[in-house]
Design an enzyme around this catalytic site. Structure first.
Site, mmCIF file in Angstrom:
data_model
loop_
_atom_site.group_PDB
_atom_site.id
_atom_site.type_symbol
_atom_site.label_atom_id
_atom_site.label_comp_id
_atom_site.label_asym_id
_atom_site.label_seq_id
_atom_site.Cartn_x
_atom_site.Cartn_y
_atom_site.Cartn_z
ATOM 1 N N HIS A 157 5.610 33.277 51.746
ATOM 2 C CA HIS A 157 5.783 33.315 50.285
ATOM 3 C C HIS A 157 4.489 33.022 49.531
ATOM 4 O O HIS A 157 4.414 33.243 48.328
ATOM 5 C CB HIS A 157 6.861 32.309 49.873
ATOM 6 C CG HIS A 157 8.230 32.741 50.284
ATOM 7 N ND1 HIS A 157 9.118 33.330 49.426
ATOM 8 C CD2 HIS A 157 8.856 32.708 51.490
ATOM 9 C CE1 HIS A 157 10.232 33.638 50.067
ATOM 10 N NE2 HIS A 157 10.107 33.262 51.332
ATOM 11 N N ASP A 364 -1.572 32.427 43.612
ATOM 12 C CA ASP A 364 -0.111 32.369 43.704
ATOM 13 C C ASP A 364 0.359 33.519 44.576
ATOM 14 O O ASP A 364 -0.119 34.646 44.422
ATOM 15 C CB ASP A 364 0.502 32.526 42.295
ATOM 16 C CG ASP A 364 1.752 31.685 42.103
ATOM 17 O OD1 ASP A 364 2.431 31.394 43.104
ATOM 18 O OD2 ASP A 364 2.060 31.337 40.943
HETATM 19 P P1 ADQ Z 1 6.765 28.614 43.423
HETATM 20 O O1 ADQ Z 1 5.387 28.115 43.659
HETATM 21 O O2 ADQ Z 1 7.781 27.569 43.205
HETATM 22 O O3 ADQ Z 1 7.271 29.607 44.559
HETATM 23 P P2 ADQ Z 1 7.423 30.703 41.356
HETATM 24 O O4 ADQ Z 1 7.402 32.012 42.043
HETATM 25 O O5 ADQ Z 1 6.889 30.780 39.980
HETATM 26 O O6 ADQ Z 1 6.614 29.561 42.106
HETATM 27 O O7 ADQ Z 1 8.917 30.212 41.281
HETATM 28 C C1 ADQ Z 1 9.265 29.090 40.559
HETATM 29 C C2 ADQ Z 1 10.757 29.149 40.272
HETATM 30 O O8 ADQ Z 1 11.140 27.865 39.785
HETATM 31 C C3 ADQ Z 1 11.126 30.179 39.222
HETATM 32 O O9 ADQ Z 1 12.317 30.814 39.579
HETATM 33 C C4 ADQ Z 1 11.307 29.336 37.959
HETATM 34 O O10 ADQ Z 1 12.300 29.824 37.089
HETATM 35 C C5 ADQ Z 1 11.743 28.011 38.524
HETATM 36 N N1 ADQ Z 1 11.263 26.944 37.644
HETATM 37 C C6 ADQ Z 1 9.999 26.594 37.388
HETATM 38 N N2 ADQ Z 1 9.952 25.575 36.497
HETATM 39 C C7 ADQ Z 1 11.225 25.289 36.187
HETATM 40 C C8 ADQ Z 1 11.851 24.348 35.322
HETATM 41 N N3 ADQ Z 1 11.150 23.486 34.572
HETATM 42 N N4 ADQ Z 1 13.187 24.340 35.268
HETATM 43 C C9 ADQ Z 1 13.909 25.200 36.007
HETATM 44 N N5 ADQ Z 1 13.377 26.109 36.839
HETATM 45 C C10 ADQ Z 1 12.057 26.158 36.931
HETATM 46 C C11 ADQ Z 1 6.759 30.070 45.825
HETATM 47 C C12 ADQ Z 1 5.363 30.705 45.767
HETATM 48 C C13 ADQ Z 1 5.345 31.822 44.742
HETATM 49 C C14 ADQ Z 1 6.431 32.857 45.068
HETATM 50 C C15 ADQ Z 1 7.776 32.176 45.300
HETATM 51 C C16 ADQ Z 1 8.820 33.146 45.846
HETATM 52 O O11 ADQ Z 1 4.377 29.722 45.458
HETATM 53 O O12 ADQ Z 1 4.082 32.470 44.702
HETATM 54 O O13 ADQ Z 1 6.569 33.760 44.008
HETATM 55 O O14 ADQ Z 1 7.663 31.109 46.244
HETATM 56 O O15 ADQ Z 1 8.338 33.839 46.958
#
Ligand code: ADQ
Length: 471
Positions: A157, A364
């Site tokens: 991921h 990311d």
């Molecule tokens: P993350 O590093 O966690 O994921 P991201 O892909 O942005 O990053 O996903 C975060 C998730 O958490 C999103 O669905 C978002 O809605 C949720 N989220 C963030 N802040 C929040 C809040 N305050 N309240 C509720 N929900 C919140 C890892 C990798 C990424 C990759 C994903 C999936 O680092 O690059 O995209 O896995 O593969």
């Protein structure tokens, strides 16, 4: 007939899709398992005095989960240590933060062995096994040592680091070679795939032809499988009652001001400090925006046990406080900085209220927030996405304003452009972005990966579903 066995470090299916706080990965895996019949295996997040390998089976949100407890030492060495203090910073190009301690590597191997020993008896003869993320790279190798011959796939991921950076990791060769125990290894982007191939060819002397590595009598397919979101469901969520209420509340609090929005896990890879500074630059260069705009940054604390996370949290408190102190007026605060998690439906309403989505990670794997922001917009009056070129999502989302997050000036100029963008251009960009987000959604990702892993093996879908033959 094959079942799908999904394995990830933490197992947290949303209890009710849509209203929980589960993040993108959890939503994606739960969606995969609701479609196919199978089990989701991983750590419970709990520790016990000594490891027993006892599995607790539960049904959560329509998904069968199999959980195992670890020891405190496992948590420290495998999770806080090798996963979060070694591999995460290294794979996000932060060798300055990466801790290379032998005990972490030993704990990582031990836990992967323990997972393999616990999981192996659950695997039926034709089951497909899909392992997720950097915590579990050696798991297939450990399963093979126990005689498991099933098809096993791995999806990373997070980004794959450049060759030179990866060679700073002691035992980097063993780690990468263990990936060759898989039948399929998937990355988020072509960029990651290229970086992996570069390492494989130059450090391991592998021959990689047409996305296939042949080594030690095994064939491993490698490919890019960009992850998506439940786009339609999220777009609908943004129009439901809870989202609407949140939308109205936020809009009322905006008092006619434009809102720039950031939503992130509080992590040094997300570029939050650089983002605050770019926004400050906008206020310096364009004093006319003062009192007409504000930045809402939602940053949910994570990995509190790790010092680098405590440090970035303290820095962000400091920078946001300084900017607010310097620019605020009696009735305007330039940065609203919020540390709590939000329900997904509330989040959808907040995204929809924002005129600009500011997604500027320094590195990311994909970044699902960028896709959620697009899916939540009002088609008649959509906001503008400003996106880092170092988010995996940038490979697919070229209609965003793409920026270099390390350049304060470039990001601040893009912010100015986004805030002033005429509706016709916003709509045209959004339409193309939304088409991509809807087409390359999480189901497409899951089906492509599972099809590539299954080949011509038939997979059992969830009760009531068809048996599908992957091609
Ligand atoms: P993350 O590093 O966690 O994921 P991201 O892909 O942005 O990053 O996903 C975060 C998730 O958490 C999103 O669905 C978002 O809605 C949720 N989220 C963030 N802040 C929040 C809040 N305050 N309240 C509720 N929900 C919140 C890892 C990798 C990424 C990759 C994903 C999936 O680092 O690059 O995209 O896995 O593969």
């Amino acid at each position: 007939m094959s079942r799908l066995i999904v394995v990830s470090n933490r197992v947290n299916p949303p209890s009710d899709a849509g209203v929980g706080t589960a993040g993108g990965l959890a939503m994606a895996l739960a969606a995969a398992l609701r479609e196919y019949s199978g089990v989701w295996f991983g750590w419970s997040g709990e520790t016990i005095e000594s490891f027993t390998g006892q599995i607790s089976m539960q049904k959560v949100g329509g998904v069968t989960v199999a959980l195992v407890d670890l020891e405190e030492q496992d948590r420290e060495e495998y999770y806080d240590g090798y996963a979060n203090r070694t591999l995460w910073p290294l794979f996000h190009s932060r060798t300055d933060l990466a801790a290379y301690e032998r005990s972490f590597g030993e704990g990582y191997q031990r836990v992967n062995r323990r997972f393999a020993e616990t999981l192996a008896p659950l695997i039926g003869p034709n089951d497909l096994v899909w392992i997720h993320d950097y915590h579990l790279i050696p798991l297939a190798d450990e399963l093979r040592k126990l005689g498991v011959t099933n098809r096993i796939g791995f999806f990373l991921h997070i980004p794959w680091p450049s060759r030179r950076l990866l060679t700073t990791l002691p035992q980097h060769k063993e780690l990468v070679e263990s990936l060759l125990a898989y039948d399929l290894v998937g990355f988020q982007t072509h960029d990651a795939l290229e970086a992996f191939s570069d390492y494989g060819e130059r450090e391991l002397g592998l021959a990689i032809n047409d996305g296939v590595v042949e080594a030690g009598g095994r064939r491993t397919r490698i490919g890019a499988f960009p992850i998506g979101i439940e786009a339609d469901a999220f777009a609908q969520l943004a129009q439901q009652d809870a989202a609407r209420e949140t939308f109205e509340r936020v809009r009322a609090s905006q008092a006619g001001r434009r809102m720039i929005l950031g939503v992130d896990r509080l992590d040094y890879s997300k570029g939050l400090e650089e983002r605050f500074l770019a926004y400050e630059q906008l206020l310096v260069d364009h004093p006319d925006w003062a009192e007409r705009v504000f930045l809402l940054q939602i940053a949910t604390p994570s990995r509190d046990a790790v010092q680098a996370y405590q440090e970035i949290r303290a820095r962000l408190d400091g920078v946001s406080g300084r900017i607010n102190g310097a620019f605020a007026t009696v009735d305007w605060v330039p940065i609203r900085y919020v540390n709590r998690a939000h329900r997904r439906d509330e989040l959808a309403g907040i995204y929809r209220a924002a005129q600009v989505g500011l997604v500027t990670p320094l590195r990311d794997g994909m970044n699902l927030v960028a896709k959620e922001y697009v899916a939540a917009q009002d088609p008649d009056d959509p906001g503008v996405l400003v996106l880092s070129k170092y988010a995996g999502a940038a490979e697919q989302m070229q209609d965003a304003l793409i920026v270099n997050p390390f350049s304060r000036e470039e990001t601040s100029e893009a912010l100015g452009q986004a805030l002033a963008m005429p509706r016709a251009e916003r709509s045209a960009r959004w339409r193309r972005l939304m088409d991509g987000v809807a087409r390359d959604d999480v189901s497409a990702w899951r089906d492509r990966f599972v099809a590539a892993l299954a080949g011509d093996v038939a997979i059992t879908t969830a009760p009531g579903g068809d048996t599908r033959k992957a091609s």
